[in-house]
Write an enzyme that holds these catalytic residues in place. Structure first.
Site, PDB file in Angstrom:
ATOM      1  N   ASP A 144       0.827  -1.213   0.000  1.00 37.95           N
ATOM      2  CA  ASP A 144       0.000   0.000   0.000  1.00 37.95           C
ATOM      3  C   ASP A 144       0.855   1.253   0.000  1.00 37.95           C
ATOM      4  O   ASP A 144       1.814   1.357   0.757  1.00 37.95           O
ATOM      5  CB  ASP A 144      -0.860   0.031   1.278  1.00 37.95           C
ATOM      6  CG  ASP A 144      -2.286  -0.373   1.018  1.00 37.95           C
ATOM      7  OD1 ASP A 144      -2.778  -0.154  -0.105  1.00 37.95           O
ATOM      8  OD2 ASP A 144      -2.925  -0.914   1.942  1.00 37.95           O
TER       9      ASP A 144
ATOM     10  N   LYS B  59      -0.488  -0.390  -4.268  1.00 38.20           N
ATOM     11  CA  LYS B  59      -1.948  -0.151  -4.260  1.00 38.20           C
ATOM     12  C   LYS B  59      -2.194   1.288  -3.834  1.00 38.20           C
ATOM     13  O   LYS B  59      -1.518   1.797  -2.941  1.00 38.20           O
ATOM     14  CB  LYS B  59      -2.652  -1.126  -3.323  1.00 38.20           C
ATOM     15  CG  LYS B  59      -4.160  -0.861  -3.197  1.00 38.20           C
ATOM     16  CD  LYS B  59      -4.925  -2.029  -2.608  1.00 38.20           C
ATOM     17  CE  LYS B  59      -4.877  -2.127  -1.107  1.00 38.20           C
ATOM     18  NZ  LYS B  59      -5.407  -0.939  -0.379  1.00 38.20           N
TER      19      LYS B  59
ATOM     20  N   GLU C 123     -13.930  -2.451  -1.745  1.00 36.85           N
ATOM     21  CA  GLU C 123     -14.107  -2.666  -0.305  1.00 36.85           C
ATOM     22  C   GLU C 123     -15.480  -2.179   0.146  1.00 36.85           C
ATOM     23  O   GLU C 123     -15.886  -1.033  -0.129  1.00 36.85           O
ATOM     24  CB  GLU C 123     -13.002  -1.935   0.481  1.00 36.85           C
ATOM     25  CG  GLU C 123     -13.158  -2.115   1.991  1.00 36.85           C
ATOM     26  CD  GLU C 123     -11.928  -1.739   2.799  1.00 36.85           C
ATOM     27  OE1 GLU C 123     -10.879  -1.401   2.223  1.00 36.85           O
ATOM     28  OE2 GLU C 123     -12.030  -1.785   4.039  1.00 36.85           O
TER      29      GLU C 123
HETATM   30  O1  KIV Z   1      -4.877  -2.214   4.056  1.00 37.88           O
HETATM   31  C1  KIV Z   1      -5.552  -3.220   3.782  1.00 37.88           C
HETATM   32  O2  KIV Z   1      -5.473  -4.278   4.422  1.00 37.88           O
HETATM   33  C2  KIV Z   1      -6.475  -3.123   2.657  1.00 37.88           C
HETATM   34  C3  KIV Z   1      -7.441  -4.239   2.496  1.00 37.88           C
HETATM   35  C4  KIV Z   1      -8.534  -4.060   3.471  1.00 37.88           C
HETATM   36  C5  KIV Z   1      -7.928  -4.348   1.116  1.00 37.88           C
HETATM   37  O3  KIV Z   1      -6.444  -2.180   1.945  1.00 37.88           O
END
Ligand code: KIV
Length: 291
Positions: free
Chosen positions: A87, A117, A186
């Site tokens: 992320d 992401k 989500e």
């Molecule tokens: O940070 C995370 O775990 C997520 C998932 C909930 C998709 O973005």
């Protein structure tokens, strides 16, 4: 670290075309990554949910790029054959493109992720396109986007009315157009998530988005109940209860330390005959006597 992942974005696209469901789970460290890889997941997400489930924050907002790099690197050491997505944390991709690319570079070079992401729809499509142009696969994330929780007014289900559903569909198309290789949906109503999935060529990965997505993702700690205060969530199925097992194990350990049952004969190491005599002279001390 060499990239040996056996799942690639080409394979993910094929899985989507063949209707083979994609199984993704979050991981934040070496052991969780190893266990997930051994269990056969297709993709690992080093999610910024790290903030909630590992670092003890009440949202993902305090998570820094430094945190993500550190945890992504641990995950990569544990899962050499799995596709790892990391992320981009809060506000690291809303400033200049240079700053965004610096963050992406760190996640890939230092965190050894294979993709990043980003949360957001049409409004970040240009950024997604620029990162893709730089050669980095991007996973989109729409619906409930936890980094915007304060703007969304809480962790609410998305896509309940026609206007919201249209907006989500447009966002999904904009991300696909920008080159995203997949999109996390989500907390999106099931029918809307299914329509979005049908409208796209790239896979959708649902979390609380129902059965019509191309794959599913769950947070590791939710899936195995790795917490002391697990709150039931409708969209989560818990497949194990390791929190309870850990608590029981540690409490048994404490009891045995207090009672003297641990360590026992089989846990100790013997020295050669006469060693203690050579240390203390003729009177051999008894084990456990400290003065
Ligand atoms: O940070 C995370 O775990 C997520 C998932 C909930 C998709 O973005």
């Amino acid at each position: 670290m060499a990239s040996k992942q056996s799942v690639t974005i080409v394979k993910l696209k094929k899985m989507r075309q063949d209707g083979e469901p994609i199984a993704m789970v979050t991981a934040y460290d070496y052991p969780s990554a190893r266990l997930a890889e051994q269990a056969g997941v297709d993709m690992l997400l080093v999610g910024d949910s790290l903030g909630n489930v590992v670092l003890g924050y009440d949202s993902t907002i305090p998570v820094t790029l430094e945190d993500m790099v550190y945890h992504s690197r641990s995950v990569a050491r544990g899962a050499e054959h799995t596709f790892i997505v990391a992320d981009m944390p809060f506000m690291t991709y809303h400033g200049s493109l240079d700053e965004t690319l610096r963050g992406v570079r760190r996640l890939m070079q230092e965190g050894h992720a294979h993709a990043v992401k980003m949360e957001g729809g049409a409004e970040i499509a240009d950024t997604v396109a620029a990162v893709v142009r730089a050669g980095v696969p991007v996973l989109g994330h729409i619906g409930l986007t936890p980094q915007s929780v304060n703007q969304l007014g809480g962790y609410r289900i998305q896509g309940k009315d026609a206007r919201d559903a249209r907006r989500l569909l447009e966002d999904a198309k904009a991300l696909q157009e920008a080159g995203a290789f997949g999109i996390v949906l989500e907390l999106v109503t099931e029918a809307v998530a299914a329509e979005i999935t049908k409208a796209l060529d790239i896979p959708t990965i649902g979390i609380g988005a129902g059965r019509g997505c191309s794959g599913q993702v769950l947070v590791f700690h939710d899936l195995v109940k790795y917490t002391d205060d697990y709150r039931e969530k409708r969209f989560v199925k818990t497949f194990a209860d390791i929190g309870d097992q850990i608590r029981t194990g540690i409490s048994d350990y404490v009891k045995e330390v207090k009672s003297g049952a641990f360590p026992a004969e089989q846990h100790v190491f013997a020295a050669e005959e006469g060693v203690t005599q050579s240390l203390y002279g003729k009177t051999e001390r008894k084990v456990g006597v400290t003065s």
